[in-house]
Scaffold this motif. Structure first.
Motif, PDB file in Angstrom:
ATOM      1  N   PRO A 152     -23.711  38.472  37.176  1.00  0.00           N
ATOM      2  CA  PRO A 152     -22.850  38.249  38.367  1.00  0.00           C
ATOM      3  C   PRO A 152     -21.249  38.301  37.939  1.00  0.00           C
ATOM      4  O   PRO A 152     -20.603  37.620  38.167  1.00  0.00           O
ATOM      5  CB  PRO A 152     -23.047  36.768  38.572  1.00  0.00           C
ATOM      6  CG  PRO A 152     -23.667  36.347  37.385  1.00  0.00           C
ATOM      7  CD  PRO A 152     -24.170  36.991  36.399  1.00  0.00           C
ATOM      8  N   THR A 153     -21.024  39.580  37.893  1.00  0.00           N
ATOM      9  CA  THR A 153     -19.478  40.035  37.400  1.00  0.00           C
ATOM     10  C   THR A 153     -19.524  41.524  37.746  1.00  0.00           C
ATOM     11  O   THR A 153     -20.365  42.302  37.955  1.00  0.00           O
ATOM     12  CB  THR A 153     -19.353  39.573  35.744  1.00  0.00           C
ATOM     13  OG1 THR A 153     -18.075  40.146  35.565  1.00  0.00           O
ATOM     14  CG2 THR A 153     -20.185  40.302  35.108  1.00  0.00           C
ATOM     15  N   SER A 154     -18.221  42.119  37.488  1.00  0.00           N
ATOM     16  CA  SER A 154     -17.997  43.385  37.766  1.00  0.00           C
ATOM     17  C   SER A 154     -18.064  44.234  36.269  1.00  0.00           C
ATOM     18  O   SER A 154     -17.629  43.549  35.562  1.00  0.00           O
ATOM     19  CB  SER A 154     -16.777  43.807  38.642  1.00  0.00           C
ATOM     20  OG  SER A 154     -15.855  43.251  38.120  1.00  0.00           O
ATOM     21  N   ALA A 202     -16.162  42.411  33.426  1.00  0.00           N
ATOM     22  CA  ALA A 202     -14.958  41.560  33.870  1.00  0.00           C
ATOM     23  C   ALA A 202     -15.129  40.015  33.219  1.00  0.00           C
ATOM     24  O   ALA A 202     -14.075  39.442  32.878  1.00  0.00           O
ATOM     25  CB  ALA A 202     -14.778  41.449  35.328  1.00  0.00           C
ATOM     26  N   ASP A 203     -16.179  39.558  32.696  1.00  0.00           N
ATOM     27  CA  ASP A 203     -16.445  38.111  32.263  1.00  0.00           C
ATOM     28  C   ASP A 203     -16.071  38.329  30.933  1.00  0.00           C
ATOM     29  O   ASP A 203     -16.160  37.309  30.048  1.00  0.00           O
ATOM     30  CB  ASP A 203     -17.486  37.375  32.620  1.00  0.00           C
ATOM     31  CG  ASP A 203     -18.730  38.320  32.073  1.00  0.00           C
ATOM     32  OD1 ASP A 203     -18.588  39.192  31.344  1.00  0.00           O
ATOM     33  OD2 ASP A 203     -19.845  37.662  32.479  1.00  0.00           O
ATOM     34  N   ASP A 262     -25.658  36.995  42.448  1.00  0.00           N
ATOM     35  CA  ASP A 262     -26.244  35.744  42.088  1.00  0.00           C
ATOM     36  C   ASP A 262     -27.292  35.184  43.028  1.00  0.00           C
ATOM     37  O   ASP A 262     -28.225  34.369  42.895  1.00  0.00           O
ATOM     38  CB  ASP A 262     -25.210  34.613  42.063  1.00  0.00           C
ATOM     39  CG  ASP A 262     -24.765  34.054  40.747  1.00  0.00           C
ATOM     40  OD1 ASP A 262     -25.619  34.343  39.820  1.00  0.00           O
ATOM     41  OD2 ASP A 262     -23.995  33.335  40.168  1.00  0.00           O
ATOM     42  N   ALA A 265     -25.129  44.652  37.421  1.00  0.00           N
ATOM     43  CA  ALA A 265     -23.875  43.887  37.480  1.00  0.00           C
ATOM     44  C   ALA A 265     -23.253  43.991  38.683  1.00  0.00           C
ATOM     45  O   ALA A 265     -23.125  45.142  39.215  1.00  0.00           O
ATOM     46  CB  ALA A 265     -22.705  44.129  36.212  1.00  0.00           C
ATOM     47  N   ASP A 266     -22.913  42.995  39.285  1.00  0.00           N
ATOM     48  CA  ASP A 266     -22.294  42.954  40.657  1.00  0.00           C
ATOM     49  C   ASP A 266     -21.879  41.427  40.706  1.00  0.00           C
ATOM     50  O   ASP A 266     -22.578  40.361  40.668  1.00  0.00           O
ATOM     51  CB  ASP A 266     -23.316  43.368  41.790  1.00  0.00           C
ATOM     52  CG  ASP A 266     -22.721  43.673  43.064  1.00  0.00           C
ATOM     53  OD1 ASP A 266     -21.746  42.622  43.533  1.00  0.00           O
ATOM     54  OD2 ASP A 266     -23.031  44.631  43.548  1.00  0.00           O
ATOM     55  N   PRO A 267     -20.562  41.409  41.243  1.00  0.00           N
ATOM     56  CA  PRO A 267     -19.994  39.966  41.259  1.00  0.00           C
ATOM     57  C   PRO A 267     -20.874  39.046  42.363  1.00  0.00           C
ATOM     58  O   PRO A 267     -20.874  38.058  42.406  1.00  0.00           O
ATOM     59  CB  PRO A 267     -18.417  40.066  42.053  1.00  0.00           C
ATOM     60  CG  PRO A 267     -18.338  41.379  41.746  1.00  0.00           C
ATOM     61  CD  PRO A 267     -19.772  42.400  41.548  1.00  0.00           C
ATOM     62  N   SER A 268     -21.582  39.821  43.316  1.00  0.00           N
ATOM     63  CA  SER A 268     -22.278  38.943  44.124  1.00  0.00           C
ATOM     64  C   SER A 268     -23.813  39.040  44.032  1.00  0.00           C
ATOM     65  O   SER A 268     -24.525  38.755  45.038  1.00  0.00           O
ATOM     66  CB  SER A 268     -21.742  39.619  45.876  1.00  0.00           C
ATOM     67  OG  SER A 268     -21.888  40.697  45.769  1.00  0.00           O
ATOM     68  N   ASP A 303     -21.366  51.748  42.818  1.00  0.00           N
ATOM     69  CA  ASP A 303     -20.564  50.754  43.081  1.00  0.00           C
ATOM     70  C   ASP A 303     -19.853  51.233  44.609  1.00  0.00           C
ATOM     71  O   ASP A 303     -18.701  50.661  44.669  1.00  0.00           O
ATOM     72  CB  ASP A 303     -19.420  50.492  41.781  1.00  0.00           C
ATOM     73  CG  ASP A 303     -18.952  51.671  41.644  1.00  0.00           C
ATOM     74  OD1 ASP A 303     -19.440  52.664  41.572  1.00  0.00           O
ATOM     75  OD2 ASP A 303     -17.874  51.686  40.808  1.00  0.00           O
TER      76      ASP A 303
END
Ligand SMILES: Cc1cc2nc3c(=O)[nH]c(=O)nc-3n(C[C@H](O)[C@H](O)[C@H](O)COP(=O)(O)OP(=O)(O)OC[C@H]3O[C@@H](n4cnc5c(N)ncnc54)[C@H](O)[C@@H]3O)c2cc1C
Length: 412
Positions: A140-142, A158-159, A47, A42-45, A172
């Protein structure tokens, strides 16, 4: 109407953070345990693979062995520059001649350089592609929170999704939110210094030579990249570093040239300089119930010896080995005894490296004449003692101590 909440998705390991540490752990676990062992990052970036950041790192021989064992090295090799030779000088900023106190030939074994320089983005991209090919799931989220019980931990993303897993791994970064949420404290301090990072093109070949100049404000490193390019890591007091980065390009280049010297001919900046604050931060514990810390989340050290992410790879390789051993025996791979083995393996080694880099930085970021005399005597002695020199090369290559299998080039 009484509606039951849907049961959460499950994964064998959830990794928070898709940087160098997180992605290399995902790849290592999949390479060792195959398709039946599900791994989520999982990591926002996450994608898309990263764009070039201008940052590059020295990847030790041990890291290269791990990348070879996990099928990543072929994608990195075309943009990896072997460090064939290294010189260390100790001088004042404006000294025209910088006496060389220490030289290293860069081989740890015949034909095997002790380290390669490569752009971080190239390595992350190679890991990202390999993780995808091996079937790692990307979210794609934290990670926003988690709650552990005796059997698993429930991770809230976070989603809004909830994922259940026997083990959450915090990759992280230095300001790890997961470490804070777990209540794990850190020891360390800021150095009041920042590392200015930029890339230069130069007229002449560097011939694989790395240079480290110990200037009064701190180390100034010229690290060879492929082609006639080098990566600069220039340590300055933080306020001054920020002011230097704000200078118009030609004024910044003047300041840079004063330190860079003329050995490689004319130089040209090929990206914008950026300053990264430097500090020491080591977690008091590397594990908590159903949680393990890896990479900068566990330790941030001074880049003076280029060992930060190489320490992170030792975490990755040790944790992958602990988890693979447990999973193959059908044991709970997130259990306390498995995590205790990982912590025993990594914590002492990390403390030693933290203390060493801290001491080196204090010793060398200093203009005192008596201190310079003593340290130059020390450098000169190391230079004349082949046994000690080869010890330092093996240390820099990451192949001393209890080396996990992956860093010896074997899958765990
Ligand atoms: C100037 C400088 C030079 C350096 N040179 C070297 C060198 O030559 N050799 C070397 O070995 N090391 C070097 N280092 C150290 C190295 O850069 C770091 O150790 C390395 O980048 C850390 O990687 P990481 O994956 O642990 O963390 P990071 O790169 O910080 O990655 C953390 C990731 O976690 C994600 N994230 C954050 N919060 C969450 C969350 N809540 N949920 C999910 N994801 C989250 C972020 O988006 C990020 O992608 C250097 C450092 C500096 C400052």
């Amino acid at each position: 109407m009484n509606q039951e909440a849907p049961s959460p998705a499950r994964t064998a390991v959830l990794i928070a953070g898709g940087g160098l540490a997180g992605l290399s752990l995902a790849v290592a676990l999949k390479a060792a345990l195959g398709t039946s062992f599900s791994v989520t990052v999982a990591d926002p970036s996450i994608d898309a693979p990263p764009a070039d950041s201008g940052r590059a790192s020295a990847f030790a021989a041990a890291a290269r062995r791990m990348f070879e064992a996990t099928g990543v090295w072929d994608a990195i090799a075309p943009e990896a520059q072997p460090i064939l030779d290294m010189v260390v000088t100790d001088s004042r900023t404006l000294d025209v001649v910088r006496p060389v106190f220490l030289t290293f030939d860069g081989e740890v074994a015949p034909g095997e350089p002790f380290a390669h320089m490569a752009p971080n983005a190239v390595v992350i991209r190679a890991l990202w592609e390999r993780a995808k090919a091996l079937g790692v799931t990307f979210a794609p989220t934290s990670v926003a929170g988690f709650e552990a019980d005796a059997h698993e931990t429930r991770v809230t993303l976070a989603d809004g999704r909830v994922v259940a897993t026997p083990l959450l791994v915090a990759c992280d970064g230095g300001r790890s939110r997961l470490r804070d949420l777990a209540g794990i404290r850190t020891v360390g301090w800021d150095y009041g210094q920042s590392g200015i990072v930029c890339t230069v093109a130069h007229e002449h070949d560097h011939e694989g030579r790395a240079e480290e100049h110990f200037l009064p404000s701190g180390p100034f490193a010229i690290l060879p990249l492929t082609g006639r390019r080098s990566s600069i890591v220039w340590t300055e007091e933080t306020g001054r570093a920020e002011r230097l980065c704000r200078l118009p390009a030609e004024l910044f280049l003047d300041e840079l040239e004063t330190r860079f010297g003329h050995r490689l001919g004319e130089i040209r900046l090929i990206d914008r300089p950026a300053a990264y604050p430097l500090g020491l931060k080591v977690a008091r514990d590397f594990v908590a119930p159903r949680l393990a810390l890896v990479g900068d989340a566990a330790h941030v050290i001074h880049p003076i010896a280029g060992q930060g992410i190489n320490m992170g790879f030792r975490d990755v390789a040790a944790l992958a080995e602990c988890l693979a051993d447990a999973a193959r025996l059908g044991m709970d791979h997130g259990a306390a005894d498995v995590l205790a083995r990982y912590q025993r393996w990594r914590r002492f080694d990390t403390a030693v490296m933290g203390v060493t880099t801290d001491g080196l930085n204090r010793l060398f970021s200093n203009g005192s004449q008596p201190l310079r005399f003593v340290r130059d005597l020390g450098l000169g002695l190391v230079d004349r003692m082949p046994g000690l020199k080869s010890f330092f090369i093996r240390q820099a290559a990451g192949i001393t101590g209890e080396v996990p299998k992956l860093l010896r080039g074997q899958t765990p």
